[in-house]
Each structure stands twice: as C-alpha cells, then as structure tokens.
Scaffold this motif. Structure first.
Motif, PDB file in Angstrom:
ATOM      1  N   ILE A  58      39.527  -7.822 -12.401  1.00 58.56           N
ATOM      2  CA  ILE A  58      38.262  -7.637 -13.110  1.00 58.56           C
ATOM      3  C   ILE A  58      38.507  -7.829 -14.602  1.00 58.56           C
ATOM      4  CG2 ILE A  58      37.141  -6.106 -11.432  1.00 58.56           C
ATOM      5  CD1 ILE A  58      38.017  -3.712 -13.127  1.00 58.56           C
ATOM      6  N   HIS A  59      37.630  -8.556 -15.239  1.00 53.15           N
ATOM      7  CA  HIS A  59      37.729  -8.722 -16.688  1.00 53.15           C
ATOM      8  C   HIS A  59      36.369  -9.126 -17.245  1.00 53.15           C
ATOM      9  CE1 HIS A  59      38.518 -12.860 -15.235  1.00 53.15           C
ATOM     10  NE2 HIS A  59      37.960 -13.259 -16.372  1.00 53.15           N
ATOM     11  N   THR A  60      36.284  -9.180 -18.550  1.00 48.22           N
ATOM     12  CA  THR A  60      35.005  -9.490 -19.195  1.00 48.22           C
ATOM     13  C   THR A  60      35.145 -10.682 -20.139  1.00 48.22           C
ATOM     14  OG1 THR A  60      35.395  -8.027 -21.097  1.00 48.22           O
ATOM     15  CG2 THR A  60      34.313  -7.063 -19.170  1.00 48.22           C
ATOM     16  N   ALA A  61      34.010 -11.234 -20.495  1.00 50.66           N
ATOM     17  CA  ALA A  61      33.931 -12.255 -21.543  1.00 50.66           C
ATOM     18  C   ALA A  61      32.590 -12.056 -22.244  1.00 50.66           C
ATOM     19  CB  ALA A  61      34.031 -13.661 -20.957  1.00 50.66           C
ATOM     20  N   GLN A  62      32.522 -12.457 -23.481  1.00 46.71           N
ATOM     21  CA  GLN A  62      31.281 -12.288 -24.232  1.00 46.71           C
ATOM     22  C   GLN A  62      30.292 -13.406 -23.917  1.00 46.71           C
ATOM     23  OE1 GLN A  62      33.532 -12.636 -27.874  1.00 46.71           O
ATOM     24  NE2 GLN A  62      32.331 -14.397 -28.490  1.00 46.71           N
ATOM     25  N   PRO A  63      29.008 -13.174 -24.175  1.00 40.93           N
ATOM     26  CA  PRO A  63      28.039 -14.271 -24.044  1.00 40.93           C
ATOM     27  C   PRO A  63      28.422 -15.402 -24.995  1.00 40.93           C
ATOM     28  CG  PRO A  63      26.935 -12.150 -24.336  1.00 40.93           C
ATOM     29  CD  PRO A  63      28.387 -11.917 -24.595  1.00 40.93           C
ATOM     30  N   SER A  64      28.042 -16.604 -24.663  1.00 38.19           N
ATOM     31  CA  SER A  64      28.380 -17.752 -25.502  1.00 38.19           C
ATOM     32  C   SER A  64      27.581 -17.739 -26.792  1.00 38.19           C
ATOM     33  CB  SER A  64      28.095 -19.053 -24.751  1.00 38.19           C
ATOM     34  OG  SER A  64      26.691 -19.232 -24.593  1.00 38.19           O
ATOM     35  N   LEU A  65      28.060 -18.486 -27.754  1.00 33.94           N
ATOM     36  CA  LEU A  65      27.356 -18.636 -29.028  1.00 33.94           C
ATOM     37  C   LEU A  65      25.937 -19.135 -28.792  1.00 33.94           C
ATOM     38  CD1 LEU A  65      27.323 -18.767 -32.159  1.00 33.94           C
ATOM     39  CD2 LEU A  65      28.317 -21.064 -31.971  1.00 33.94           C
ATOM     40  N   LYS A  66      25.787 -20.115 -27.905  1.00 39.84           N
ATOM     41  CA  LYS A  66      24.466 -20.679 -27.615  1.00 39.84           C
ATOM     42  C   LYS A  66      23.537 -19.630 -27.012  1.00 39.84           C
ATOM     43  CE  LYS A  66      21.358 -23.861 -27.264  1.00 39.84           C
ATOM     44  NZ  LYS A  66      20.604 -24.279 -28.483  1.00 39.84           N
ATOM     45  N   GLU A  67      24.065 -18.807 -26.114  1.00 40.66           N
ATOM     46  CA  GLU A  67      23.234 -17.770 -25.501  1.00 40.66           C
ATOM     47  C   GLU A  67      22.711 -16.792 -26.549  1.00 40.66           C
ATOM     48  OE1 GLU A  67      24.674 -16.769 -21.064  1.00 40.66           O
ATOM     49  OE2 GLU A  67      26.296 -16.777 -22.525  1.00 40.66           O
ATOM     50  N   ILE A  68      23.573 -16.409 -27.485  1.00 36.65           N
ATOM     51  CA  ILE A  68      23.148 -15.472 -28.527  1.00 36.65           C
ATOM     52  C   ILE A  68      22.130 -16.132 -29.446  1.00 36.65           C
ATOM     53  CG2 ILE A  68      23.919 -14.052 -30.469  1.00 36.65           C
ATOM     54  CD1 ILE A  68      26.612 -13.753 -29.026  1.00 36.65           C
ATOM     55  N   MET A  69      22.362 -17.389 -29.791  1.00 35.57           N
ATOM     56  CA  MET A  69      21.384 -18.109 -30.606  1.00 35.57           C
ATOM     57  C   MET A  69      20.027 -18.174 -29.900  1.00 35.57           C
ATOM     58  SD  MET A  69      23.837 -21.184 -32.059  1.00 35.57           S
ATOM     59  CE  MET A  69      22.534 -22.036 -32.965  1.00 35.57           C
ATOM     60  N   ASN A  70      20.064 -18.399 -28.585  1.00 30.00           N
ATOM     61  CA  ASN A  70      18.815 -18.460 -27.816  1.00 30.00           C
ATOM     62  C   ASN A  70      18.072 -17.124 -27.849  1.00 30.00           C
ATOM     63  OD1 ASN A  70      19.239 -21.123 -27.107  1.00 30.00           O
ATOM     64  ND2 ASN A  70      20.081 -20.656 -25.096  1.00 30.00           N
ATOM     65  N   ILE A  71      18.815 -16.034 -27.796  1.00 31.63           N
ATOM     66  CA  ILE A  71      18.192 -14.706 -27.858  1.00 31.63           C
ATOM     67  C   ILE A  71      17.491 -14.521 -29.201  1.00 31.63           C
ATOM     68  CG2 ILE A  71      18.665 -12.219 -27.987  1.00 31.63           C
ATOM     69  CD1 ILE A  71      20.905 -12.685 -25.919  1.00 31.63           C
ATOM     70  N   TYR A  72      18.205 -14.846 -30.293  1.00 29.48           N
ATOM     71  CA  TYR A  72      17.607 -14.697 -31.622  1.00 29.48           C
ATOM     72  C   TYR A  72      16.367 -15.587 -31.771  1.00 29.48           C
ATOM     73  CZ  TYR A  72      21.956 -12.347 -33.127  1.00 29.48           C
ATOM     74  OH  TYR A  72      23.010 -11.486 -33.280  1.00 29.48           O
ATOM     75  N   GLU A  73      16.488 -16.834 -31.326  1.00 31.13           N
ATOM     76  CA  GLU A  73      15.366 -17.774 -31.464  1.00 31.13           C
ATOM     77  C   GLU A  73      14.154 -17.315 -30.664  1.00 31.13           C
ATOM     78  OE1 GLU A  73      17.208 -22.158 -32.356  1.00 31.13           O
ATOM     79  OE2 GLU A  73      17.525 -21.358 -30.336  1.00 31.13           O
ATOM     80  N   SER A  74      14.390 -16.788 -29.464  1.00 33.87           N
ATOM     81  CA  SER A  74      13.263 -16.345 -28.626  1.00 33.87           C
ATOM     82  C   SER A  74      12.538 -15.168 -29.262  1.00 33.87           C
ATOM     83  CB  SER A  74      13.755 -15.967 -27.224  1.00 33.87           C
ATOM     84  OG  SER A  74      14.530 -14.783 -27.246  1.00 33.87           O
ATOM     85  N   LEU A  75      13.267 -14.294 -29.933  1.00 32.58           N
ATOM     86  CA  LEU A  75      12.639 -13.148 -30.594  1.00 32.58           C
ATOM     87  C   LEU A  75      11.833 -13.593 -31.814  1.00 32.58           C
ATOM     88  CD1 LEU A  75      15.518 -10.509 -30.331  1.00 32.58           C
ATOM     89  CD2 LEU A  75      13.403 -10.607 -28.999  1.00 32.58           C
ATOM     90  N   LEU A  76      12.368 -14.554 -32.540  1.00 29.98           N
ATOM     91  CA  LEU A  76      11.620 -15.082 -33.688  1.00 29.98           C
ATOM     92  C   LEU A  76      10.336 -15.773 -33.226  1.00 29.98           C
ATOM     93  CD1 LEU A  76      14.621 -16.523 -35.747  1.00 29.98           C
ATOM     94  CD2 LEU A  76      13.251 -14.517 -36.322  1.00 29.98           C
ATOM     95  N   GLU A  77      10.428 -16.479 -32.100  1.00 27.78           N
ATOM     96  CA  GLU A  77       9.243 -17.151 -31.553  1.00 27.78           C
ATOM     97  C   GLU A  77       8.178 -16.146 -31.107  1.00 27.78           C
ATOM     98  OE1 GLU A  77      10.787 -19.604 -28.478  1.00 27.78           O
ATOM     99  OE2 GLU A  77      11.661 -21.081 -29.858  1.00 27.78           O
ATOM    100  N   LYS A  78       8.613 -14.932 -30.752  1.00 24.12           N
ATOM    101  CA  LYS A  78       7.670 -13.884 -30.352  1.00 24.12           C
ATOM    102  C   LYS A  78       7.028 -13.197 -31.550  1.00 24.12           C
ATOM    103  CE  LYS A  78       9.923 -12.852 -25.932  1.00 24.12           C
ATOM    104  NZ  LYS A  78      10.710 -11.866 -25.154  1.00 24.12           N
ATOM    105  N   GLY A  79       7.434 -13.618 -32.746  1.00 18.71           N
ATOM    106  CA  GLY A  79       6.793 -13.082 -33.944  1.00 18.71           C
ATOM    107  C   GLY A  79       7.480 -11.907 -34.592  1.00 18.71           C
ATOM    108  N   TYR A  80       8.696 -11.610 -34.167  1.00 18.86           N
ATOM    109  CA  TYR A  80       9.413 -10.509 -34.808  1.00 18.86           C
ATOM    110  C   TYR A  80       9.855 -10.920 -36.213  1.00 18.86           C
ATOM    111  CZ  TYR A  80       9.491  -7.955 -30.419  1.00 18.86           C
ATOM    112  OH  TYR A  80       9.120  -7.282 -29.286  1.00 18.86           O
TER     113      TYR A  80
END
Length: 291
Positions: A58-80
C-alpha cells in the motif's frame, strides 16, 4: 466575498464537517497492490480496511499538477472570488508544493496553507482556520497571521506496533532511531517541526495508554478556550485501544469543566498507508486566550 475552501484527505476531515461548511475536497491517490483509488472518492474507510487486510503493498501518490489546476479552474468558473486551499505537512507530501505550482501556472490568487501536521493534528488546525474564516468572518490575511499560533495550540500523538510502513514510505522523520528496537517496546509518536518525532517509548501497551492520556491532559489543562478533541483508530480492534486512552484522558479532563468539541473516526487511507493500518491516536486543540 464568495469563498471556496479546499481540504485534502491527509487532513482527516469528517463527512459532517465537510457538509457543515460546504468544503471542497482533494483526495490523495491510494495504491493497494497496484490498483489505483482516490481517497474519499472511490475509496471509503470501510472498503480500504477490508482490502488492506490481505494487501501486500500500500502506498500513496499526490494528485497530478493538471488535476489540481482543474480543481482551481472549476472553482473560478463557479464564480468564487477567493480560494483557500488547506494541506497536510509539506514535509510529508509534495502535494503542497504541487498546489503552489498549479497556482503559479494559472497566475491566480489561491491562498495555500501548510498545516505542518498530518491526520488528526492537521484536521484540528484546519478546523480552527475554517472557524475563523466562516464563523467569525475574519479576513484571510488576519487568519493567515494566526496559523503559527494555531499550530502551536495543537498536539497530536499516536502509536503503532511496527515502524515498517513509516520507513517504507519515507515518513519516519526523527523517529528513525527507533527502527529495529521495538520488540516489546511501544513508541508514542507525534508531529513536531512538520516531521514524525518520538515522544517516548515504553514497555507494554498499558503504559502507552497512560503516557498518551497524561500527555494530552498536560498540553490542554491550561488552554480553556475553543477546545477540540479528536480520537481516531485504524483497524476495528484498535478502537478498543483508542477508547482506553480517551477514557483515561477524560477522567482528568472532565474535572476541569471546560467546554469542548469531540471528533472521532477512523484513520483515513491516505494516512494509514504511511503509519500502517494498525494505529490509534489522540489529538487536542486549545487556546490560553481566544485568538
């Protein structure tokens, strides 16, 4: 100002807390014998602890750079208009630094906070930050200035029967000197300076219970304001151990007649991959004077 707050799975959020504040969630990748899951998305606690019983790796890895960018962009698109992104210790994961990269590449004003703790400790830091922002209506810059004090007001401790997971996943920190010495010795560990650090080692689990209860009480006894207590366990059998520590702590704590908030649950898969699934712990937060 319309604000979005993100918290990651390494901060051990509870479902109730996420719903109360309408928080957004960022899950770490969890790998169980080579199969990828996203913590809190397609891997819940019950499924993880069922699978991990027979898992070889068992081990972990972080979300990709693109995934994090997508999260930020989606929140900005929602008007935050403001995004506050809260993460567990940057010394234990590259997630905080990747979030910084995503922010810089998008050239957006995302406020990224390093709790410098993990699991239940990071959770209590995040909870106080969210309270100040959402319940008390403080501006981010004021809350940010108080983060070092919030971290200072937080204490967490846990114990494990083996250090092999911490060693294997590179999270052993300042507890490296304990490797190979356990046998009947039980280590009590904490997070200090954003790294796993040994508090003490005792012979026998009953002594560990007492030490953990005493540690938490000594930390909180002179901090009567905004108290939070978080008790946590991994496997089902660890809940009995967690309850022992909690009951011993409460025997002393209740005599203080302080108000407090109790949080309880299981160690998140993100953290269990680092500590090992056989783990239990206790964290406390308190203030000498209200922030």
């Amino acid at each position: 100002m319309k604000r979005a707050i993100i918290v990651d799975s390494g901060c051990s959020p509870t479902k109730e807390w996420i719903e109360k504040y309408n928080l957004y969630f960022m899950g770490m990748k969890v790998y169980i014998d080579g199969k990828e899951f996203t913590d809190g998305v397609d891997l819940d606690h019950e499924k993880f602890y069922s699978l991990v019983k027979s898992a070889d790796d068992i081990h972990t890895a972080q979300p990709s750079l693109k995934e994090i960018m997508n999260i930020y962009e989606s929140l900005l698109e929602k008007g935050y208009e403001e995004i506050v992104d809260i993460h567990f210790s940057s010394k234990m994961s590259g997630l905080f630094n990747t979030a910084q990269m995503a922010k810089n590449m998008l050239n957006v004003d995302v406020k990224i906070i390093d709790t410098k703790m993990v699991s239940i400790g990071a959770s209590l830091v995040a909870r106080r930050i969210v309270e100040l922002l959402e319940d008390e209506g403080r501006i981010f810059e004021e809350v940010e200035s108080k983060v070092p004090k919030i971290i200072e007001n937080t204490f967490m401790e846990f114990t494990v029967p083996t250090l092999k997971y911490l060693i294997k996943n590179g999270r052993i920190g300042k507890a490296a000197g304990l490797a190979g010495t356990l046998m009947k010795i039980v280590p009590v560990l904490t997070v200090e300076d954003a790294e796993i650090t040994p508090l003490t080692k005792v012979r026998g689990i009953n002594k560990a219970y007492k030490v953990m209860a005493d540690n938490a009480f000594e930390f909180i006894k002179n901090k009567p304001y905004n108290i939070k207590i978080y008790k946590v366990h991994g496997f089902d059998n660890n809940k009995v151990q967690e309850d022992h520590v909690f009951e011993m702590f409460m025997e002393k704590f209740e005599k203080l007649n302080y108000d407090y908030e109790l949080v309880e649950g299981r160690i998140w898969p993100t953290v269990a991959c680092h500590s090992g699934p056989e783990v239990f712990g206790l964290a406390v937060y308190g203030e000498e004077n209200p922030l």
